[in-house]
Design an enzyme around this catalytic site. Sequence first.
Site, short mmCIF file in Angstrom:
data_model
loop_
_atom_site.label_atom_id
_atom_site.label_comp_id
_atom_site.label_asym_id
_atom_site.label_seq_id
_atom_site.Cartn_x
_atom_site.Cartn_y
_atom_site.Cartn_z
N ASP A 8 0.87 -1.18 0.00
CA ASP A 8 0.00 0.00 0.00
C ASP A 8 0.91 1.23 0.00
O ASP A 8 2.14 1.10 -0.18
CB ASP A 8 -1.00 -0.04 1.18
CG ASP A 8 -0.35 0.25 2.52
OD1 ASP A 8 0.90 0.33 2.59
OD2 ASP A 8 -1.09 0.39 3.52
N CYS A 65 3.23 -3.06 3.93
CA CYS A 65 2.38 -1.91 4.25
C CYS A 65 3.13 -1.10 5.30
O CYS A 65 4.35 -1.27 5.47
CB CYS A 65 0.98 -2.32 4.68
SG CYS A 65 0.88 -3.36 6.15
N GLY A 66 2.45 -0.20 6.00
CA GLY A 66 3.17 0.63 6.96
C GLY A 66 3.82 -0.20 8.05
O GLY A 66 5.00 -0.04 8.37
N THR A 67 3.04 -1.11 8.63
CA THR A 67 3.55 -1.96 9.71
C THR A 67 3.78 -3.40 9.27
O THR A 67 4.45 -4.16 9.97
CB THR A 67 2.54 -2.02 10.87
OG1 THR A 67 1.30 -2.54 10.34
CG2 THR A 67 2.31 -0.65 11.47
N GLY A 68 3.18 -3.81 8.19
CA GLY A 68 3.18 -5.22 7.76
C GLY A 68 2.05 -6.01 8.40
O GLY A 68 1.77 -7.14 8.00
N ILE A 69 1.38 -5.41 9.38
CA ILE A 69 0.35 -6.14 10.14
C ILE A 69 -0.90 -6.39 9.29
O ILE A 69 -1.39 -7.51 9.19
CB ILE A 69 -0.02 -5.37 11.43
CG1 ILE A 69 1.18 -5.31 12.37
CG2 ILE A 69 -1.21 -6.04 12.12
CD1 ILE A 69 0.97 -4.37 13.57
N GLY A 70 -1.41 -5.34 8.67
CA GLY A 70 -2.63 -5.50 7.87
C GLY A 70 -2.42 -6.51 6.75
O GLY A 70 -3.28 -7.38 6.51
N MET A 71 -1.29 -6.42 6.08
CA MET A 71 -0.99 -7.35 4.99
C MET A 71 -0.98 -8.79 5.49
O MET A 71 -1.52 -9.70 4.84
CB MET A 71 0.36 -7.02 4.36
CG MET A 71 0.39 -5.73 3.58
SD MET A 71 -0.71 -5.78 2.15
CE MET A 71 -0.08 -4.41 1.18
N HIS A 98 11.30 -23.08 9.86
CA HIS A 98 10.30 -23.76 10.68
C HIS A 98 8.87 -23.62 10.14
O HIS A 98 8.03 -24.46 10.42
CB HIS A 98 10.34 -23.24 12.12
CG HIS A 98 11.53 -23.73 12.89
ND1 HIS A 98 11.64 -23.59 14.26
CD2 HIS A 98 12.65 -24.37 12.48
CE1 HIS A 98 12.80 -24.12 14.67
NE2 HIS A 98 13.43 -24.60 13.60
N HIS A 133 8.59 -30.16 11.56
CA HIS A 133 7.90 -28.93 11.17
C HIS A 133 6.85 -29.19 10.09
O HIS A 133 5.84 -28.49 10.02
CB HIS A 133 8.92 -27.88 10.71
CG HIS A 133 9.94 -27.59 11.77
ND1 HIS A 133 9.61 -26.97 12.95
CD2 HIS A 133 11.26 -27.90 11.86
CE1 HIS A 133 10.69 -26.88 13.71
NE2 HIS A 133 11.71 -27.44 13.08
C1 RB5 Z 1 -1.94 2.82 6.39
O1 RB5 Z 1 -2.01 4.04 7.02
C2 RB5 Z 1 -1.59 1.73 7.39
O2 RB5 Z 1 -2.67 1.50 8.22
C3 RB5 Z 1 -1.19 0.46 6.66
O3 RB5 Z 1 -0.10 0.72 5.87
C4 RB5 Z 1 -0.78 -0.71 7.53
O4 RB5 Z 1 0.18 -0.33 8.45
C5 RB5 Z 1 -1.88 -1.50 8.12
O5 RB5 Z 1 -1.67 -2.50 8.80
#
Ligand code: RB5
Length: 148
Positions: A8, A65-71, A98, A133
């Site tokens: 993103d 993405c910004g944190t990689g968490i959403g992806m 693993h 594994h």
């Molecule tokens: C976008 O602002 C941010 O929410 C997205 O890049 C990501 O970090 C979501 O997990």
Amino acid sequence: MKIAIGSDHGGFELKEVVKPLLVELGHEVEDVGCFSTDSVDYPQQAKQVASMVQDGKADRGILICGTGIGMSIVANRFKGIRATLCHELFTARMSRRHNDSNILCMGGRVIGPGLALEMVRVWLSTPFDGGRHSRRLCQIDHQEQDCA
Ligand code: RB5
């Protein structure tokens, strides 16, 4: 390998840094976007890359993405996808050894380009250990007794 890559706006700049390395290492790259720092919704790119890996249209995926968490949240909803959010070399290596990671997720607002490139090198070159594994990965989708 064929590698599908997506980001993103929060991961766009890091994606543009990672792509040349993939080409330099001899991989075929399919970039599903985004293609600027204009705001987009990360589930769209995550779904495209996860589908390509799930369907065998790509061997591996990279999502930023910004944190990689959403992806990672989105990609891991696809059966057979093992998307691993990594911020350093140890987890990048162990996610392959693993967990047989097939999608690497990174946070473009978390790590710098130098570390990201080294993580991608390690993640691409580290094989799965197999053995116990494999049994554990089998148990993600099957009953314990069906996984020798
Ligand atoms: C976008 O602002 C941010 O929410 C997205 O890049 C990501 O970090 C979501 O997990």
